[in-house]
Design a protein around this motif. Structure first.
Motif, PDB file in Angstrom:
ATOM      1  N   ARG A   1       0.821  -1.215   0.000  1.00 10.63           N
ATOM      2  CA  ARG A   1       0.000   0.000   0.000  1.00 10.63           C
ATOM      3  C   ARG A   1       0.850   1.259   0.000  1.00 10.63           C
TER       4      ARG A   1
ATOM      5  N   ALA B   1      -1.463   2.686  -5.444  1.00  6.92           N
ATOM      6  CA  ALA B   1      -2.642   3.440  -5.043  1.00  6.92           C
ATOM      7  C   ALA B   1      -3.922   2.632  -5.125  1.00  6.92           C
ATOM      8  N   ASP B   2      -3.974   1.662  -6.038  1.00  3.18           N
ATOM      9  CA  ASP B   2      -5.230   0.965  -6.299  1.00  3.18           C
ATOM     10  C   ASP B   2      -4.974  -0.534  -6.394  1.00  3.18           C
TER      11      ASP B   2
ATOM     12  N   SER C   1      -7.029  -2.863  -6.889  1.00  2.70           N
ATOM     13  CA  SER C   1      -7.845  -3.544  -7.894  1.00  2.70           C
ATOM     14  C   SER C   1      -7.166  -3.619  -9.250  1.00  2.70           C
ATOM     15  N   ARG C   2      -6.166  -2.796  -9.476  1.00  4.32           N
ATOM     16  CA  ARG C   2      -5.459  -2.779 -10.764  1.00  4.32           C
ATOM     17  C   ARG C   2      -4.209  -3.670 -10.764  1.00  4.32           C
TER      18      ARG C   2
END
Length: 318
Positions: free
Chosen positions: A157, A161-162, A164-165
């Protein structure tokens, strides 16, 4: 399991597994770990949140990183830490594990950090407590290692940033790995959809393993690593496998070791992780383990803050 881990108001009561833990609880602990990092000035400034609390480290298996970081985490929060000496305890005289726990409870212990070779031992202890002490699973058999999963998620983390990607590969001795199970649990909870498991067929999860059912299973590491954002390498757990489970270490490295050529097949800047201890040039080449894309030592440092967060979550309100 959640009825054991969570109280009626959704607060963490014990930490046995990350499987099924609500995303809000996971993110609260990750946020708190970052707050611990900030408030302690990176570990230089002790905090006093758990003054007067007593934590017992019960390690029935060897450990360097986990035991030391739990010790440091508790001390930096102001708790008293007892590293229970199994070899000099009454367990060698035949005292049962639960009798030992009840004896330590009678001395007003507030938390037990448990590592054991038998899966399910921390849950058994939690179900049989006679006090409101907390139980933290520091690794049980091949079942779970929840704080390792949290520190791995914390490490990722800080760089992405994401979730899900992300495309993430976990490679190595997955069948015997409690780390792999906890990593899959937490990464799924945080939204990772492309999780690839890679190992020789003998070290892939069993076909009916529900924990890994939604992951892609691969035997070709070159194929698995192509285009990925992060690679989590795993230790060969020879103590848990049959002698014939793998070929020679040289053959294993040739097929499943992470070297610079394989890493080049991933996305530029692909993150490299390993829970340790590392078998160098068996699971991972020196140049990669010590390279600029490696987060291995960062994982170790993050382990202290992740465990501080869990301890505070469990004990601060008691």
């Amino acid at each position: 399991m959640q009825e054991l881990q969570l109280s009626a108001d959704g607060r963490l009561r014990h930490l046995i597994t990350l499987a099924g833990l609500p995303r809000a609880v996971v993110e609260r602990m990750l946020d708190r770990a970052e707050a611990m990092r900030r408030d302690s000035q990176g570990g230089a400034r002790p905090l006093d949140l758990l003054a007067g609390r007593t934590l017992i480290n019960l390690f029935f298996e060897p450990s360097t990183r986990t035991r030391t970081s739990f010790d440091l985490a508790a001390q930096r929060l102001g708790a008293l830490v007892i590293n229970f000496d199994i070899e000099r305890s009454s367990t060698v005289k035949g005292e049962s594990l639960l009798d030992t726990i009840h004896t330590l409870e009678a001395m007003h212990s507030d938390a037990f950090v448990v590592r054991h070779k038998e899966s399910g031992t921390p849950a058994t202890i939690a179900r049989n407590l006679r006090s409101d002490a907390a139980v933290l699973n520091a690794g049980d058999g091949n079942h779970a290692h929840p704080t390792q999963g949290l520190l791995d998620a914390l490490t990722l983390r800080r760089h992405v940033a994401d979730f899900s990607r992300l495309s993430i590969v976990i490679c190595g001795d997955i069948r015997h790995s409690r780390v792999a199970r906890s990593d899959v649990d937490v990464l799924r909870t945080l939204g990772v959809r492309d999780l690839r498991l890679c190992a020789p067929p003998e070290l892939l999860p069993e076909a009916d393993s529900a924990a890994f059912a939604q992951c892609t299973h691969l035997q070709n590491f070159d194929e698995a690593v192509a285009g990925c954002d992060a690679v989590i390498m795993l230790r060969l757990q020879k103590e848990r496998m049959e002698a014939a489970a793998i070929p020679s270490e040289a053959d294993y490295f040739a097929r499943y070791g992470l070297d610079a050529a394989r890493l080049a097949r991933a996305k530029p800047g692909c993150l490299v992780m390993h829970p340790g201890p590392i078998n160098r040039n068996v699971e991972i080449a020196d140049a990669v383990a010590d390279g600029t894309q490696s987060l291995i030592l960062e994982q170790v440092g993050n382990g202290v803050f992740a465990r501080m967060a869990v301890l505070a979550e469990l004990l601060e309100r008691r």
